[in-house]
Design a protein around this motif. Sequence first.
Motif, PDB file in Angstrom:
ATOM      1  N   THR A   1      11.264 -19.078 -19.972  1.00  0.00           N
ATOM      2  CA  THR A   1      11.610 -17.672 -20.175  1.00  0.00           C
ATOM      3  C   THR A   1      11.651 -16.927 -18.850  1.00  0.00           C
ATOM      4  OG1 THR A   1       9.289 -17.035 -20.518  1.00  0.00           O
ATOM      5  CG2 THR A   1      10.579 -17.576 -22.473  1.00  0.00           C
ATOM      6  N   LEU A   2      12.537 -15.945 -18.781  1.00  0.00           N
ATOM      7  CA  LEU A   2      12.578 -14.996 -17.676  1.00  0.00           C
ATOM      8  C   LEU A   2      11.791 -13.780 -18.120  1.00  0.00           C
ATOM      9  CD1 LEU A   2      14.181 -14.515 -14.873  1.00  0.00           C
ATOM     10  CD2 LEU A   2      15.548 -12.943 -16.271  1.00  0.00           C
ATOM     11  N   ASN A   3      10.755 -13.432 -17.376  1.00  0.00           N
ATOM     12  CA  ASN A   3       9.904 -12.310 -17.750  1.00  0.00           C
ATOM     13  C   ASN A   3      10.468 -11.002 -17.212  1.00  0.00           C
ATOM     14  OD1 ASN A   3       7.712 -13.552 -19.226  1.00  0.00           O
ATOM     15  ND2 ASN A   3       7.136 -14.526 -17.297  1.00  0.00           N
ATOM     16  N   ILE A   4      10.527 -10.000 -18.079  1.00  0.00           N
ATOM     17  CA  ILE A   4      11.120  -8.722 -17.724  1.00  0.00           C
ATOM     18  C   ILE A   4      10.173  -7.585 -18.081  1.00  0.00           C
ATOM     19  CG2 ILE A   4      12.307  -8.554 -19.961  1.00  0.00           C
ATOM     20  CD1 ILE A   4      14.597  -7.135 -18.553  1.00  0.00           C
ATOM     21  N   LEU A   5      10.122  -6.586 -17.226  1.00  0.00           N
ATOM     22  CA  LEU A   5       9.484  -5.311 -17.528  1.00  0.00           C
ATOM     23  C   LEU A   5      10.571  -4.254 -17.378  1.00  0.00           C
ATOM     24  CD1 LEU A   5       6.069  -5.589 -15.625  1.00  0.00           C
ATOM     25  CD2 LEU A   5       6.421  -5.658 -18.104  1.00  0.00           C
ATOM     26  N   SER A   6      10.860  -3.545 -18.445  1.00  0.00           N
ATOM     27  CA  SER A   6      12.023  -2.672 -18.425  1.00  0.00           C
ATOM     28  C   SER A   6      11.776  -1.377 -19.170  1.00  0.00           C
ATOM     29  CB  SER A   6      13.220  -3.383 -19.058  1.00  0.00           C
ATOM     30  OG  SER A   6      14.325  -2.516 -19.210  1.00  0.00           O
ATOM     31  N   GLY A   7      12.418  -0.329 -18.696  1.00  0.00           N
ATOM     32  CA  GLY A   7      12.487   0.889 -19.472  1.00  0.00           C
ATOM     33  C   GLY A   7      13.248   0.626 -20.757  1.00  0.00           C
ATOM     34  N   GLY A   8      12.933   1.383 -21.788  1.00  0.00           N
ATOM     35  CA  GLY A   8      13.598   1.197 -23.069  1.00  0.00           C
ATOM     36  C   GLY A   8      15.093   1.420 -22.997  1.00  0.00           C
ATOM     37  N   ALA A   9      15.539   2.162 -22.004  1.00  0.00           N
ATOM     38  CA  ALA A   9      16.964   2.463 -21.878  1.00  0.00           C
ATOM     39  C   ALA A   9      17.827   1.212 -21.777  1.00  0.00           C
ATOM     40  CB  ALA A   9      17.198   3.346 -20.651  1.00  0.00           C
ATOM     41  N   ALA A  10      17.280   0.137 -21.231  1.00  0.00           N
ATOM     42  CA  ALA A  10      18.084  -1.072 -21.003  1.00  0.00           C
ATOM     43  C   ALA A  10      17.935  -2.120 -22.098  1.00  0.00           C
ATOM     44  CB  ALA A  10      17.710  -1.695 -19.656  1.00  0.00           C
ATOM     45  N   HIS A  11      17.165  -1.826 -23.139  1.00  0.00           N
ATOM     46  CA  HIS A  11      16.866  -2.840 -24.151  1.00  0.00           C
ATOM     47  C   HIS A  11      18.135  -3.373 -24.809  1.00  0.00           C
ATOM     48  CE1 HIS A  11      13.829  -4.092 -27.524  1.00  0.00           C
ATOM     49  NE2 HIS A  11      14.486  -5.104 -27.015  1.00  0.00           N
TER      50      HIS A  11
ATOM     51  N   GLY B   1      -0.431  -6.448 -12.432  1.00  0.00           N
ATOM     52  CA  GLY B   1      -0.272  -7.883 -12.321  1.00  0.00           C
ATOM     53  C   GLY B   1       0.384  -8.567 -13.494  1.00  0.00           C
ATOM     54  N   ALA B   2       0.988  -7.805 -14.401  1.00  0.00           N
ATOM     55  CA  ALA B   2       1.698  -8.429 -15.519  1.00  0.00           C
ATOM     56  C   ALA B   2       2.814  -9.321 -14.982  1.00  0.00           C
ATOM     57  CB  ALA B   2       2.280  -7.350 -16.432  1.00  0.00           C
ATOM     58  N   PRO B   3       3.018 -10.489 -15.581  1.00  0.00           N
ATOM     59  CA  PRO B   3       4.070 -11.379 -15.087  1.00  0.00           C
ATOM     60  C   PRO B   3       5.440 -10.737 -15.226  1.00  0.00           C
ATOM     61  CG  PRO B   3       3.190 -12.161 -17.182  1.00  0.00           C
ATOM     62  CD  PRO B   3       2.310 -11.043 -16.744  1.00  0.00           C
ATOM     63  N   ALA B   4       6.223 -10.779 -14.164  1.00  0.00           N
ATOM     64  CA  ALA B   4       7.562 -10.199 -14.195  1.00  0.00           C
ATOM     65  C   ALA B   4       8.432 -10.881 -13.152  1.00  0.00           C
ATOM     66  CB  ALA B   4       7.513  -8.705 -13.929  1.00  0.00           C
ATOM     67  N   ASP B   5       9.602 -11.300 -13.584  1.00  0.00           N
ATOM     68  CA  ASP B   5      10.604 -11.812 -12.653  1.00  0.00           C
ATOM     69  C   ASP B   5      11.591 -10.713 -12.278  1.00  0.00           C
ATOM     70  OD1 ASP B   5       9.874 -14.702 -12.642  1.00  0.00           O
ATOM     71  OD2 ASP B   5      10.306 -14.506 -14.778  1.00  0.00           O
ATOM     72  N   ILE B   6      11.896  -9.848 -13.245  1.00  0.00           N
ATOM     73  CA  ILE B   6      12.869  -8.792 -13.040  1.00  0.00           C
ATOM     74  C   ILE B   6      12.339  -7.496 -13.648  1.00  0.00           C
ATOM     75  CG2 ILE B   6      14.094  -9.545 -15.122  1.00  0.00           C
ATOM     76  CD1 ILE B   6      16.660  -8.452 -13.996  1.00  0.00           C
ATOM     77  N   VAL B   7      12.619  -6.390 -13.002  1.00  0.00           N
ATOM     78  CA  VAL B   7      12.268  -5.083 -13.552  1.00  0.00           C
ATOM     79  C   VAL B   7      13.538  -4.246 -13.638  1.00  0.00           C
ATOM     80  CG1 VAL B   7       9.908  -5.129 -12.660  1.00  0.00           C
ATOM     81  CG2 VAL B   7      11.712  -4.063 -11.314  1.00  0.00           C
ATOM     82  N   ILE B   8      13.594  -3.414 -14.680  1.00  0.00           N
ATOM     83  CA  ILE B   8      14.684  -2.449 -14.833  1.00  0.00           C
ATOM     84  C   ILE B   8      14.046  -1.107 -15.152  1.00  0.00           C
ATOM     85  CG2 ILE B   8      16.795  -1.847 -16.052  1.00  0.00           C
ATOM     86  CD1 ILE B   8      17.057  -4.777 -16.886  1.00  0.00           C
ATOM     87  N   LEU B   9      14.091  -0.215 -14.190  1.00  0.00           N
ATOM     88  CA  LEU B   9      13.448   1.092 -14.321  1.00  0.00           C
ATOM     89  C   LEU B   9      14.344   2.145 -13.672  1.00  0.00           C
ATOM     90  CD1 LEU B   9       9.867  -0.087 -13.258  1.00  0.00           C
ATOM     91  CD2 LEU B   9      10.625   0.358 -15.602  1.00  0.00           C
ATOM     92  N   THR B  10      13.915   3.380 -13.671  1.00  0.00           N
ATOM     93  CA  THR B  10      14.693   4.395 -12.966  1.00  0.00           C
ATOM     94  C   THR B  10      14.785   4.006 -11.493  1.00  0.00           C
ATOM     95  OG1 THR B  10      12.761   5.772 -12.497  1.00  0.00           O
ATOM     96  CG2 THR B  10      13.940   6.196 -14.566  1.00  0.00           C
TER      97      THR B  10
END
Length: 232
Positions: free
Chosen positions: A3-13, A48-57
């Motif tokens: 899996t690719l781990n992502i942390l993202s704003g809801g806008a990109a869901h 420290g949450a695992p994340a490969d990619i982030v999508i935020l403002t």
Amino acid sequence: MTTLNILSGGAAHGLVGKLAPAFKAETGLDIAGEFGAVGVMADKLRAGAPADIVILTAALVTRLADEGLILRGSITDIGRVETALAVRTGDPLVKVTDAASLRNALLASDAIFVPDTKASTAGIHVAKVLAQLGIDNDVADRLRVFPNGATAMRHLAESDARRPIGCTQSTEIINTEGVVLSGALPPECELATMYAAAVATRASLTPQAQRMITLLTSTDARELRSRAGFVA
């Protein structure tokens, strides 16, 4: 790693969901992670949450790069997202043309569904608009505040209020069954927020994260971005 781990704003869901099959077909990877209020997602990355990619403002992504949590050279703009009004499917659309008509629409509603007014982009803006219109105290007991815009819109869809209304980012409205986009906020109260994607410094799958960013921002995905609520 599967899996690719992502942390993202809801806008990109919604956009990520539309591109996930193509990404898996190419890389063999599913996409896992969280979508929510941008402030909460940023704090998870800091913790420290695992994340490969982030999508935020874009502004928050830049701040995280300053903190050493994002690879600055990977930052890529996706598009702007407007904060907008929503109503339940089947309810009359609420059209506002100026601050006065927005004020009247909010005062006429018996329940106002919004995301976190302290940690989400749209929620923070809604709180500012209510104060700007001078009705923050008048509607305080009608506010229905949820952790993020997607959750707020799901509850709007299920509401048994007489004349409920929602206000969050257009992408979250478009991506929620049971509600419809009623219109953007008027010029005096509008907010269009640039979102950006980037690779996390501690990414385990840096090449694949970069590939996902390429898919998100490609010319081929322009129509998907538009349908998801992103504007150039």
